[in-house]
Design a protein around this motif. Sequence first.
Motif, mmCIF file in Angstrom:
data_model
loop_
_atom_site.group_PDB
_atom_site.id
_atom_site.type_symbol
_atom_site.label_atom_id
_atom_site.label_comp_id
_atom_site.label_asym_id
_atom_site.label_seq_id
_atom_site.Cartn_x
_atom_site.Cartn_y
_atom_site.Cartn_z
ATOM 1 N N LEU A 19 32.536 37.985 35.432
ATOM 2 C CA LEU A 19 32.160 37.749 36.763
ATOM 3 C C LEU A 19 30.949 36.740 36.191
ATOM 4 C CD1 LEU A 19 31.704 41.058 38.151
ATOM 5 C CD2 LEU A 19 33.590 39.705 38.366
ATOM 6 N N GLY A 20 30.922 35.632 37.731
ATOM 7 C CA GLY A 20 30.231 34.530 38.156
ATOM 8 C C GLY A 20 30.822 33.577 38.525
ATOM 9 N N SER A 58 33.187 31.526 43.655
ATOM 10 C CA SER A 58 33.429 32.496 42.496
ATOM 11 C C SER A 58 34.128 33.721 41.595
ATOM 12 C CB SER A 58 31.945 34.145 43.479
ATOM 13 O OG SER A 58 32.369 34.280 44.465
ATOM 14 N N LEU A 59 34.234 33.456 40.596
ATOM 15 C CA LEU A 59 35.907 34.238 39.643
ATOM 16 C C LEU A 59 35.399 35.693 38.761
ATOM 17 C CD1 LEU A 59 36.251 30.786 38.457
ATOM 18 C CD2 LEU A 59 37.155 31.287 40.193
ATOM 19 N N LEU A 85 37.764 35.387 44.046
ATOM 20 C CA LEU A 85 36.719 36.531 44.985
ATOM 21 C C LEU A 85 36.444 35.976 45.598
ATOM 22 C CD1 LEU A 85 34.099 37.930 42.143
ATOM 23 C CD2 LEU A 85 36.390 38.917 42.846
ATOM 24 N N GLU B 191 22.874 36.608 41.000
ATOM 25 C CA GLU B 191 22.830 38.034 41.452
ATOM 26 C C GLU B 191 22.476 38.955 42.059
ATOM 27 O OE1 GLU B 191 25.806 38.598 37.757
ATOM 28 O OE2 GLU B 191 25.598 36.598 37.491
ATOM 29 N N PHE B 223 28.639 40.791 43.713
ATOM 30 C CA PHE B 223 29.958 41.011 42.702
ATOM 31 C C PHE B 223 29.853 42.941 43.496
ATOM 32 C CE2 PHE B 223 28.705 37.323 41.073
ATOM 33 C CZ PHE B 223 30.129 36.557 40.881
ATOM 34 N N GLY B 383 30.892 29.481 48.010
ATOM 35 C CA GLY B 383 32.099 31.319 47.033
ATOM 36 C C GLY B 383 30.842 32.089 46.614
ATOM 37 N N PRO B 385 29.739 35.627 46.512
ATOM 38 C CA PRO B 385 30.559 36.593 46.405
ATOM 39 C C PRO B 385 30.440 37.829 47.145
ATOM 40 C CG PRO B 385 28.948 36.784 44.649
ATOM 41 C CD PRO B 385 28.901 35.120 45.783
ATOM 42 N N PRO B 386 31.192 38.499 47.043
ATOM 43 C CA PRO B 386 31.369 39.770 47.502
ATOM 44 C C PRO B 386 29.253 40.407 47.655
ATOM 45 C CG PRO B 386 33.097 40.679 46.229
ATOM 46 C CD PRO B 386 32.355 39.409 45.911
#
Lengths: 422, 422
Positions: A19-20, A58-59, A85, B191, B223, B383, B385-386
Amino acid sequence: MRVLVKDLKRHVGEEVELLGFLHWRRDLGKVQFLLLRDRSGVVQVVTGGQRLPLPESSLRVRGVVVANAKAPGGLEVQAREIEVLSPALEPTPVEIPKEEWRANPDTLLEYRYVTLRGEKARAPLKVQAALVRGFRRYLDRQDFTEIFTPKVVRAGAEGGSGLFGVDYFEKRAYLAQSPQLYKQIMVGVFERVYEVAPVWRMEEHHTSRHLNEYLSLDVEMGFIADEEDLMRLEEALLAEMLEEALNTAGNEIRLLGATWPSFPQDIPRLTHAEAKRILKEELGYPVGQDLSEEAERLLGEYAKERWGSDWLFVTRYPRSVRPFYTYPEEDGTTRSFDLLFRGLEITSGGQRIHRYEELLESLKAKGMDPEAFQGYLEVFKYGMPPHGGFAIGAERLTQKLLGLPNVRYARAFPRDRHRLTP
Amino acid sequence: MRVLVKDLKRHVGEEVELLGFLHWRRDLGKVQFLLLRDRSGVVQVVTGGQRLPLPESSLRVRGVVVANAKAPGGLEVQAREIEVLSPALEPTPVEIPKEEWRANPDTLLEYRYVTLRGEKARAPLKVQAALVRGFRRYLDRQDFTEIFTPKVVRAGAEGGSGLFGVDYFEKRAYLAQSPQLYKQIMVGVFERVYEVAPVWRMEEHHTSRHLNEYLSLDVEMGFIADEEDLMRLEEALLAEMLEEALNTAGNEIRLLGATWPSFPQDIPRLTHAEAKRILKEELGYPVGQDLSEEAERLLGEYAKERWGSDWLFVTRYPRSVRPFYTYPEEDGTTRSFDLLFRGLEITSGGQRIHRYEELLESLKAKGMDPEAFQGYLEVFKYGMPPHGGFAIGAERLTQKLLGLPNVRYARAFPRDRHRLTP
């Protein structure tokens, strides 16, 4: 099960989930290369026939870890599936992989909400968190108690200048310049206390080493013999801070190419009078009572040459250049010290006056109004023991340890003369 | 070599040195009794033919430790020498040994610089320091990074109301109500982040549970799948906080007679709709969208009776009562939660909206001006993330854990509607 980039080397040949953020991309038509960045580092990912979104998206990546000597870090991930994401909607204002804190500071700081994602931009904050962790841990072990003192106050610790005003309901209040008076009061409660909290200085200076809001690491200790107790405490404290940073943020320190300092043990001490003599006679740089920034820089070089030390305590400052609460000696000096690190003052400290009458006299001698300090003075009617302490500026220490060109890069969202956002 | 009061039991029959404050004294002519208080506790000292100074004087005592079943703690020190390090000049405004935080709060708070020395007055601060230590340690182990975000800001996290104004050079600024927007930005950097810092709310309320300056324990995590990840994190986090307090401030907890809560594991969850139904149908207390303090109290009792739990998560609040950045569900609820502890809200949290357009829409739906949030909104173009998080009010948790009658006793120098000193 997600794997962090730093742990990939233990998963060669396995399929993993990453994830990142999309750090960088290159499209060769049939093959696409990308760098994926997570909180632990950056890894190359290879995929085929896939349209990649904009950088910073974000992926989630599923793929197999393979050795590849040409890839950064010697590993790459061959993607089986890439899920976006959350896509970036626009190109970033600064290219994050190329982002260097040696670039135009104004641009980097204006877009700090995204430039901070760069590996070199975020590294100082990671190192600082480790330094602060070491600070607390050492003091906890020495039976210090962490305190949380008010930041909205009726008056300043050193008089009224340099304070930001606050509208506190109907009253005029100020942002605390220092927890000085409160940490002294708390010596009467817990004997040994520390605080990690923001302080504010309304200084007009707009230089690479001034912040108007900074993180102060404050220590105060009761039942001391004199200021020597404090300097010994600070030596051991700094050693643990440096060790914690090296142990837990070593990658960040290496990434920034920092030269880690000599161990702060038995730091050389020069009295203020000796320092002045050396500056004048040996370094050809006569100064007045205040040591200028240039004088401190020269003393730092002197300590390095003479003792091989990155650190230097300058002690026994004259009363005229120290705050009213500083413990005076009969010869006009005080039980005070500054700690210079590579020629930059990162700490100021000393023993404090603990007797009521002496505080009153000292205030009057400084031309200050005891009325304005009434609440503070009261506690000295109740048997305050001999005590003292010091404060470390977290961002300055971080800046100097890492060789950052500007103290602003040692604070997530710096506040200065002209900067109130982001 | 100094010995702390708590360690005296290991020195029976030996001569020791004690440092501390004269807690209480009694003069029988030929014999004087005194209680000496240091940071670890209180011990009885006996001396003969000596004039004792006023209470709160700081002393050095040399004497022999002897068992004495009648003395507090079963030990006393027979003094050979008592040195007054610093005499109290006046009787204290409140008798420290008799000082009880059940006494008149205004008097205790007015003289807090000295009433804090009382064993029961200082105990909550010791417990709080332990809770905060547990908070950081758990999150450090989960690879969270500590952040230090600005407290002087251009705008509030939830609009313009309830903010204290600051004169920042020529500009109007405000004291941060919450690090909300900054901790979200930092999810893009590290994060997982946390912060321990003061926040300010310009609320007019003057009650036993409101402070205008308090310590916020903030967590934000990227994430995530949904808010359930956050609630599980908070359960484990609170367990470590409670354990650390019990392990390192057990004496203080016992001194205050606190009933330590059940372990916060598998905390029962009620949706907001279920909670409303229970309140109306089972408890005969119908409410609107907002749960009042009384409603929360009743739900706390309900959780205790039905599940034997001191803790209760209320989840899925309707959009109308949550901030604009709360992640919405299609049914009009949100991915949000409050944690009630013994019927008091100590945490608010949830998943956040991570897409730019949805944030814009949400602001507009709330009748708020997107322009005022421009700097905040920008980061959501890149981007995000959740993610989600929560905040724990340190003083409220401390108050409720220890059964303090007033949240002010959980803060060293509280700031409220009328109190700006000491």
